[in-house]
Scaffold this motif. Structure first.
Motif, mmCIF file in Angstrom:
data_model
loop_
_atom_site.group_PDB
_atom_site.id
_atom_site.type_symbol
_atom_site.label_atom_id
_atom_site.label_comp_id
_atom_site.label_asym_id
_atom_site.label_seq_id
_atom_site.Cartn_x
_atom_site.Cartn_y
_atom_site.Cartn_z
ATOM 1 N N UNK A 9 0.836 -1.205 0.000
ATOM 2 C CA UNK A 9 0.000 0.000 0.000
ATOM 3 C C UNK A 9 0.869 1.252 0.000
ATOM 4 N N UNK A 10 1.966 1.225 0.746
ATOM 5 C CA UNK A 10 2.879 2.366 0.764
ATOM 6 C C UNK A 10 3.507 2.568 -0.612
ATOM 7 N N UNK A 11 3.899 1.487 -1.261
ATOM 8 C CA UNK A 11 4.526 1.586 -2.583
ATOM 9 C C UNK A 11 3.544 2.167 -3.601
ATOM 10 N N UNK A 12 2.304 1.672 -3.606
ATOM 11 C CA UNK A 12 1.317 2.203 -4.548
ATOM 12 C C UNK A 12 0.973 3.659 -4.243
ATOM 13 N N UNK A 13 0.916 4.021 -2.975
ATOM 14 C CA UNK A 13 0.671 5.417 -2.621
ATOM 15 C C UNK A 13 1.835 6.298 -3.054
ATOM 16 N N UNK A 14 3.049 5.790 -2.903
ATOM 17 C CA UNK A 14 4.227 6.525 -3.349
ATOM 18 C C UNK A 14 4.207 6.720 -4.869
ATOM 19 N N UNK A 15 3.809 5.682 -5.602
ATOM 20 C CA UNK A 15 3.707 5.800 -7.055
ATOM 21 C C UNK A 15 2.655 6.832 -7.436
ATOM 22 N N UNK A 16 1.537 6.850 -6.716
ATOM 23 C CA UNK A 16 0.483 7.816 -6.992
ATOM 24 C C UNK A 16 0.966 9.248 -6.736
ATOM 25 N N UNK A 17 1.627 9.485 -5.604
ATOM 26 C CA UNK A 17 2.116 10.830 -5.286
ATOM 27 C C UNK A 17 3.211 11.252 -6.270
ATOM 28 N N UNK A 18 4.047 10.309 -6.662
ATOM 29 C CA UNK A 18 5.062 10.610 -7.674
ATOM 30 C C UNK A 18 4.401 11.007 -8.987
ATOM 31 N N UNK A 19 3.330 10.320 -9.359
ATOM 32 C CA UNK A 19 2.581 10.691 -10.554
ATOM 33 C C UNK A 19 1.996 12.085 -10.454
ATOM 34 N N UNK A 20 1.501 12.460 -9.252
ATOM 35 C CA UNK A 20 0.994 13.818 -9.061
ATOM 36 C C UNK A 20 2.098 14.852 -9.238
ATOM 37 N N UNK A 27 6.081 16.273 -16.519
ATOM 38 C CA UNK A 27 7.039 15.276 -16.958
ATOM 39 C C UNK A 27 6.306 14.106 -17.616
ATOM 40 N N UNK A 28 7.005 13.338 -18.448
ATOM 41 C CA UNK A 28 6.334 12.199 -19.090
ATOM 42 C C UNK A 28 5.982 11.102 -18.083
ATOM 43 N N UNK A 29 5.054 10.249 -18.468
ATOM 44 C CA UNK A 29 4.574 9.101 -17.694
ATOM 45 C C UNK A 29 3.802 9.498 -16.432
ATOM 46 N N UNK A 30 3.376 10.735 -16.321
ATOM 47 C CA UNK A 30 2.642 11.170 -15.134
ATOM 48 C C UNK A 30 1.295 10.472 -15.036
ATOM 49 N N UNK A 31 0.558 10.426 -16.115
ATOM 50 C CA UNK A 31 -0.774 9.822 -16.099
ATOM 51 C C UNK A 31 -0.681 8.326 -15.835
ATOM 52 N N UNK A 32 0.300 7.675 -16.414
ATOM 53 C CA UNK A 32 0.466 6.238 -16.186
ATOM 54 C C UNK A 32 0.792 5.948 -14.728
ATOM 55 N N UNK A 33 1.647 6.767 -14.125
ATOM 56 C CA UNK A 33 1.963 6.576 -12.703
ATOM 57 C C UNK A 33 0.737 6.802 -11.832
ATOM 58 N N UNK A 34 -0.053 7.811 -12.164
ATOM 59 C CA UNK A 34 -1.284 8.060 -11.401
ATOM 60 C C UNK A 34 -2.226 6.865 -11.470
#
Length: 123
Positions: A9-20, A27-34
């Motif tokens: 859950x922490x990893x997925x939340x980190x990926x979501x915040x990184x996407x934000x 930057x590229x890949x923002x929507x995919x990370x979100x």
């Protein structure tokens, strides 16, 4: 197993915040990370956390159980609405407004009521 789920859950939340942050910086890949972050957290991790809390008998009060179920339904419908928006589906707006209806009129009142009852027990 419990630590693994919380780490996931922490990893997925980190990926979501990184996407934000990528989205803010354009930057590229923002929507995919979100989408990866919200899908992993909303459809995989948080329902498993709900299951473990229910299995450990931490959700014995019906109002607390209803709060968790309404929060999970909000997350699932919200993730589905963003995926429907990604493919330009008509139901995206209906799902999006329905998810915030659940959040505003079911989850939040239950949350505040449970916080109020807990504060009365601490007095």
């Amino acid at each position: 197993m419990k630590k693994t789920i919380y780490l996931l859950a922490w990893i997925f939340s980190f990926i979501f915040v990184t996407g934000l942050l990528f989205l803010i910086l354009r930057l590229p890949y923002a929507i995919k990370l979100l989408y990866i972050g919200e899908t992993g957290a909303g459809l995989l991790c948080f329902p498993i956390i709900l299951y473990y809390k229910w299995k450990e008998k931490k959700l014995e009060h019906k109002q607390l159980l209803y709060q968790w179920i309404s929060g999970q339904s909000f997350l699932i419908i919200f993730v589905l609405s963003t995926w429907a928006r990604f493919i330009n589906d008509f139901l995206a707006n209906i799902l999006f407004s329905g998810s915030f209806f659940i959040f505003g009129f079911i989850f939040l009142p239950l949350l505040f009521h449970n916080m109020y009852k807990q504060s009365l027990l601490e007095i």
